[in-house]
Motif scaffolding. Structure first.
Motif, PDB file in Angstrom:
ATOM      1  N   ILE A  72     127.249  64.290   7.190  1.00  0.00           N
ATOM      2  CA  ILE A  72     126.882  65.545   6.549  1.00  0.00           C
ATOM      3  C   ILE A  72     125.368  65.762   6.623  1.00  0.00           C
ATOM      4  O   ILE A  72     124.900  66.862   6.925  1.00  0.00           O
ATOM      5  N   HIS A  73     124.606  64.709   6.376  1.00  0.00           N
ATOM      6  CA  HIS A  73     123.150  64.819   6.386  1.00  0.00           C
ATOM      7  C   HIS A  73     122.644  65.214   7.776  1.00  0.00           C
ATOM      8  O   HIS A  73     121.746  66.055   7.903  1.00  0.00           O
ATOM      9  N   HIS A  85     123.561  68.938   8.506  1.00  0.00           N
ATOM     10  CA  HIS A  85     122.759  69.855   7.708  1.00  0.00           C
ATOM     11  C   HIS A  85     121.297  69.855   8.147  1.00  0.00           C
ATOM     12  O   HIS A  85     120.645  70.911   8.127  1.00  0.00           O
ATOM     13  N   ALA A 117     134.273  64.364   6.617  1.00  0.00           N
ATOM     14  CA  ALA A 117     133.230  63.912   5.701  1.00  0.00           C
ATOM     15  C   ALA A 117     133.151  64.806   4.462  1.00  0.00           C
ATOM     16  O   ALA A 117     132.999  64.309   3.337  1.00  0.00           O
ATOM     17  N   THR A 118     133.249  66.108   4.658  1.00  0.00           N
ATOM     18  CA  THR A 118     133.187  67.016   3.501  1.00  0.00           C
ATOM     19  C   THR A 118     134.415  66.853   2.606  1.00  0.00           C
ATOM     20  O   THR A 118     134.317  66.961   1.381  1.00  0.00           O
ATOM     21  N   GLN A 175     133.761  63.747   0.622  1.00  0.00           N
ATOM     22  CA  GLN A 175     132.748  64.014  -0.391  1.00  0.00           C
ATOM     23  C   GLN A 175     133.337  64.773  -1.571  1.00  0.00           C
ATOM     24  O   GLN A 175     133.048  64.463  -2.734  1.00  0.00           O
ATOM     25  N   TYR A 211     132.721  66.067  10.636  1.00  0.00           N
ATOM     26  CA  TYR A 211     132.051  66.783   9.554  1.00  0.00           C
ATOM     27  C   TYR A 211     133.072  67.277   8.534  1.00  0.00           C
ATOM     28  O   TYR A 211     132.868  67.178   7.319  1.00  0.00           O
TER      29      TYR A 211
END
Length: 442
Positions: free
Chosen positions: A300-301, A304, A256-257, A260, A253
């Motif tokens: 991420i999806h 979240h 990934a952030t 992004q 995560y």
């Protein structure tokens, strides 16, 4: 009727057939109170992280989270349920022997153990072991140089929601003197899996993953069968796979952030290796492939969406007490002046990491959750950061230089092994005699 994940839903329903004594009273067609899709309810997805509405409107993602909320471990749970026939020591001994020498080495191995080991030995079709080994090499760097300073902060982040934290609260294993052992066991597990060959069939990481699965299954068994405080209609399945996903994949995560923020939709080559390593480690821990996404956006999806469906609740008698107890725990192997200084530095980093990552840097919010960070903490971080962060950056640079790569990796292996000695020998057990009512964690 499941529309997108019928096979995963069938695995959930099979739990009742495989374990009628454990799951016979669970209604797998109804979501527990912990799950909410009502836009009016507060969820565990902070507004500063993301808007909740898009996740609630994603039917496919919502279905996945709802199904995984009811999924335990279809092979480890039956083995843990043998506690009614075998001692815990016997179950651990047979599992360790099967991991080290193969199932044939276990005389009169219970069929539940045979199924458990066979499930872990099954090679997923997506697995690229060469990439896993490469990912382990990259992962050794933070395991050796960064994890010792921030793991406690990440660990207590799992306690900030009553519904997700209650299974461990009931065990009593995260209160008082037991807190240090559990933090060190967690750090030890993630560190040992990065060693060369650790996730191979007879590696130390393979065995550690099996032991963690057994421990989680013991928690499920004891919570459902031996705790009058567990209400399945409210909390669902103890330690469901949907709660193990963030614990096992938090590093992805964060990757990934970062991707992004850099405007990337794909991972770099080195990041992709870390993804493969982490996904395989999570697979060995029992996570289904549906909870092992591969791209930054998917990861991420998924994170979240889980938070968007998890009802918000912070019970101070449960969550707050566990956070405070864990923050107060002394993790060092000996009690000397130098070790006390090292302990203070580590706590300051953990407080800082927790406040930044989970409270948006708000010290007041962190304090309400049991983490008090002050000037002294910032001073300790400021004084030591040049060395800690500097060494991390230097090693990462050396890893990119072919002539220095092997020497650097040898150094990382030695340092990880040194860390493991500091953490002590993990036990990965759950004893029903330790169980306490929620909110009574003294």
């Amino acid at each position: 009727m499941p529309k997108y994940y019928p096979e995963l839903a069938q695995r959930v329903r099979s739990q009742r057939e495989l374990q009628p004594g454990l799951y016979g009273d669970i209604d797998f067609d109804t979501q527990p109170f912990r799950t909410t899709t009502d836009p009016a309810d507060r969820s565990s997805l902070p507004e500063w992280v993301a808007d909740r509405a898009p996740y609630l409107s994603d039917e496919r993602a919502v279905e996945l989270i709802c199904i995984a909320t009811l999924l335990g471990d279809v092979v480890a749970d039956p083995y843990a349920s043998l506690m009614s026939e075998y001692s815990v020591a016997s179950l651990i001994g047979m599992l360790q022997l099967a991991c080290r020498k193969g199932i044939d080495a276990v005389a009169d191995a219970p069929p539940e153990l045979v199924a458990f080991i066979a499930d872990m030995e099954a090679t997923p079709p997506w697995l690229d072991m060469k990439l896993v080994r490469e990912g382990a090499r990259y992962s050794r760097v933070p395991a050796a140089l960064l994890a010792p300073f921030v793991t406690r902060g990440a660990f207590i982040a799992t306690f900030v929601n009553t519904y997700a934290a209650l299974p461990m609260a009931l065990t009593g294993a995260l209160s008082g003197r037991r807190s240090a052992r559990r933090v060190n066991e967690t750090t030890s597990f993630f560190a040992v899996t990065t060693l060369p060959g650790a996730l191979e069939r007879h590696g130390r990481g393979f065995e550690a993953a099996a032991m963690v699965r057994l421990m989680h299954s013991m928690v499920r068994y004891n919570a459902l069968k031996r705790s009058a405080k567990w209400d399945a209609d409210v909390y669902g399945i103890p330690v469901p796979q949907v709660d193990q996903m963030p614990a096992g994949m938090i590093n992805l995560y964060l990757l990934a952030t970062d991707a992004q923020r850099a405007g990337r939709t794909e991972f770099t080559k080195s990041e992709r290796a870390v993804v493969e390593f982490t996904r395989y480690r999570a697979f060995l821990l029992g996570l289904p492939e549906e909870l092992l996404p591969t791209t930054p956006g998917e990861i991420i999806h998924l994170f979240h969406t889980r938070a968007a469906l998890l009802r918000d609740d912070f019970d101070d008698a449960t969550c707050g007490e566990m956070v405070r107890s864990t923050m107060a725990a002394y993790l060092r192997p000996v009690d000397t002046r130098w070790e006390r200084i090292a302990d203070a530095v580590e706590k300051s980093y953990s407080k800082t990491a927790f406040t930044k990552a989970f409270c948006n840097g708000d010290r007041a919010v962190a304090k309400t959750m049991g983490v008090s960070i002050g000037v002294g903490d910032y001073l300790r971080v400021g004084m030591t950061a040049p060395f800690i962060i500097g060494r991390l950056m230097a090693v990462r640079w050396a890893n990119r230089v072919p002539a220095l790569r092997q020497m650097t990796d040898d150094y990382m292996v030695r340092l990880v092994k040194l860390r493991l000695n500091t953490y002590g020998k993990p036990e990965f057990t759950s004893d029903a005699d330790d169980y306490t009512p929620a909110g009574q964690l003294a």
